[in-house]
Motif scaffolding. Sequence first.
Motif, PDB file in Angstrom:
ATOM      1  N   LEU A  83       6.615   6.884   7.902  1.00 56.15           N
ATOM      2  CA  LEU A  83       5.371   7.062   7.150  1.00 56.15           C
ATOM      3  C   LEU A  83       4.143   6.514   7.871  1.00 56.15           C
ATOM      4  O   LEU A  83       3.085   7.125   7.838  1.00 56.15           O
ATOM      5  N   LYS A  84       4.292   5.352   8.513  1.00 52.99           N
ATOM      6  CA  LYS A  84       3.136   4.739   9.184  1.00 52.99           C
ATOM      7  C   LYS A  84       2.606   5.607  10.318  1.00 52.99           C
ATOM      8  O   LYS A  84       1.473   5.435  10.739  1.00 52.99           O
ATOM      9  N   VAL A 102      13.362   5.064   2.490  1.00 48.74           N
ATOM     10  CA  VAL A 102      12.103   5.675   2.921  1.00 48.74           C
ATOM     11  C   VAL A 102      11.666   4.940   4.181  1.00 48.74           C
ATOM     12  O   VAL A 102      11.430   3.731   4.153  1.00 48.74           O
ATOM     13  N   MET A 103      11.562   5.687   5.273  1.00 47.47           N
ATOM     14  CA  MET A 103      11.189   5.073   6.545  1.00 47.47           C
ATOM     15  C   MET A 103       9.670   4.844   6.583  1.00 47.47           C
ATOM     16  O   MET A 103       8.902   5.772   6.760  1.00 47.47           O
ATOM     17  N   VAL A 104       9.288   3.594   6.415  1.00 46.98           N
ATOM     18  CA  VAL A 104       7.876   3.212   6.465  1.00 46.98           C
ATOM     19  C   VAL A 104       7.486   2.940   7.910  1.00 46.98           C
ATOM     20  O   VAL A 104       6.419   3.340   8.366  1.00 46.98           O
ATOM     21  N   GLY A 105       8.357   2.258   8.627  1.00 48.40           N
ATOM     22  CA  GLY A 105       8.128   1.937  10.032  1.00 48.40           C
ATOM     23  C   GLY A 105       9.405   2.143  10.824  1.00 48.40           C
ATOM     24  O   GLY A 105      10.439   2.552  10.276  1.00 48.40           O
ATOM     25  N   SER A 106       9.347   1.852  12.093  1.00 49.37           N
ATOM     26  CA  SER A 106      10.489   2.035  12.978  1.00 49.37           C
ATOM     27  C   SER A 106      11.427   0.835  12.864  1.00 49.37           C
ATOM     28  O   SER A 106      11.024  -0.300  13.123  1.00 49.37           O
ATOM     29  N   VAL A 107      12.673   1.108  12.457  1.00 44.02           N
ATOM     30  CA  VAL A 107      13.674   0.062  12.259  1.00 44.02           C
ATOM     31  C   VAL A 107      15.024   0.601  12.728  1.00 44.02           C
ATOM     32  O   VAL A 107      15.341   1.769  12.482  1.00 44.02           O
ATOM     33  N   ASP A 108      15.819  -0.249  13.372  1.00 47.78           N
ATOM     34  CA  ASP A 108      17.180   0.115  13.744  1.00 47.78           C
ATOM     35  C   ASP A 108      18.042   0.033  12.482  1.00 47.78           C
ATOM     36  O   ASP A 108      18.371  -1.066  12.015  1.00 47.78           O
ATOM     37  N   LYS A 137       0.831  -1.217   0.000  1.00 44.50           N
ATOM     38  CA  LYS A 137       0.000   0.000   0.000  1.00 44.50           C
ATOM     39  C   LYS A 137       0.861   1.261   0.000  1.00 44.50           C
ATOM     40  O   LYS A 137       0.498   2.263  -0.604  1.00 44.50           O
ATOM     41  N   VAL A 138       1.994   1.207   0.674  1.00 41.69           N
ATOM     42  CA  VAL A 138       2.906   2.352   0.696  1.00 41.69           C
ATOM     43  C   VAL A 138       3.460   2.578  -0.717  1.00 41.69           C
ATOM     44  O   VAL A 138       3.514   3.715  -1.196  1.00 41.69           O
ATOM     45  N   LEU A 139       3.844   1.500  -1.386  1.00 42.41           N
ATOM     46  CA  LEU A 139       4.338   1.617  -2.753  1.00 42.41           C
ATOM     47  C   LEU A 139       3.264   2.223  -3.656  1.00 42.41           C
ATOM     48  O   LEU A 139       3.559   3.106  -4.463  1.00 42.41           O
ATOM     49  N   GLU A 140       2.027   1.797  -3.511  1.00 43.06           N
ATOM     50  CA  GLU A 140       0.946   2.344  -4.332  1.00 43.06           C
ATOM     51  C   GLU A 140       0.742   3.836  -4.044  1.00 43.06           C
ATOM     52  O   GLU A 140       0.479   4.611  -4.958  1.00 43.06           O
ATOM     53  N   GLY A 141       0.860   4.240  -2.784  1.00 43.78           N
ATOM     54  CA  GLY A 141       0.759   5.654  -2.439  1.00 43.78           C
ATOM     55  C   GLY A 141       1.888   6.468  -3.051  1.00 43.78           C
ATOM     56  O   GLY A 141       1.695   7.612  -3.463  1.00 43.78           O
ATOM     57  N   SER A 175      10.937  -1.018   6.607  1.00 49.42           N
ATOM     58  CA  SER A 175       9.966  -1.328   7.660  1.00 49.42           C
ATOM     59  C   SER A 175      10.461  -2.566   8.405  1.00 49.42           C
ATOM     60  O   SER A 175      11.482  -3.156   8.018  1.00 49.42           O
ATOM     61  N   GLN A 176       9.744  -2.969   9.428  1.00 47.37           N
ATOM     62  CA  GLN A 176      10.086  -4.204  10.123  1.00 47.37           C
ATOM     63  C   GLN A 176      10.014  -5.393   9.167  1.00 47.37           C
ATOM     64  O   GLN A 176      10.850  -6.295   9.224  1.00 47.37           O
ATOM     65  N   ASP A 177       9.020  -5.397   8.279  1.00 45.38           N
ATOM     66  CA  ASP A 177       8.888  -6.495   7.314  1.00 45.38           C
ATOM     67  C   ASP A 177      10.060  -6.495   6.328  1.00 45.38           C
ATOM     68  O   ASP A 177      10.574  -7.554   5.961  1.00 45.38           O
ATOM     69  N   PHE A 178      10.491  -5.323   5.892  1.00 43.60           N
ATOM     70  CA  PHE A 178      11.666  -5.174   5.028  1.00 43.60           C
ATOM     71  C   PHE A 178      12.895  -5.744   5.738  1.00 43.60           C
ATOM     72  O   PHE A 178      13.655  -6.525   5.171  1.00 43.60           O
ATOM     73  N   ALA A 179      13.085  -5.350   6.995  1.00 38.63           N
ATOM     74  CA  ALA A 179      14.236  -5.802   7.772  1.00 38.63           C
ATOM     75  C   ALA A 179      14.204  -7.303   8.041  1.00 38.63           C
ATOM     76  O   ALA A 179      15.254  -7.951   8.105  1.00 38.63           O
ATOM     77  N   ALA A 180      13.008  -7.868   8.167  1.00 35.60           N
ATOM     78  CA  ALA A 180      12.868  -9.294   8.478  1.00 35.60           C
ATOM     79  C   ALA A 180      12.956 -10.204   7.253  1.00 35.60           C
ATOM     80  O   ALA A 180      13.124 -11.412   7.400  1.00 35.60           O
TER      81      ALA A 180
END
Length: 172
Positions: free
Chosen positions: A131-132, A106-112, A23-27, A75-80
């Motif tokens: 972004l979230k 692009v910071m979608v979520g909180s990630v170290d 959804k972020v990519l679509e935005g 995002s956390q999903d990106f990092a995982a």
Amino acid sequence: MCHSERIPAERSIFVSYAHEDRKVLEGLRKPLSLIERKFGVQLVWDDYNIHVGDEWEREIWIYLTHTPLAILLVSQDFAASDYIQTIELRTLLKRHSRGEVTLLPVMVGSVDLDLIGLSGFQTIPPPECPLKSLVGFKREKCYADLAKQVQEILMQLLAASSTIDATRLEAH
């Protein structure tokens, strides 16, 4: 996909993202479409450009290793994601260290960012305001700011190469 319909990798933006962040990519596509119109080419390439019959790993590899600009939706999903971390990000970081690609996290979520090797990169938005956490106008403004950054980076790349017709850009 017919070979003639393929977006040339050298004139594209590779987007690395976790499918959970689609959804972020679509935005992001909306403000980037304005730049695509201005440049007269389709710039954004992601795995949804792979069609039935294409070899997905080969297609990803072509764009991963040839695109001059990569947007990372962090995002956390990106990092995982093992695939993102071991294939995409590792390849992009090596190419960046050789001056072959510009990375735009692009910071979608909180990630170290230290844990994924991106601590030295300027991000949009700042890590403390991903972004979230943004809604409405603030999120749209962030997308617009990102599109402006992409355009500025593309103009810098134009100064160094002739992959996109600079006179068309300046005429708009």
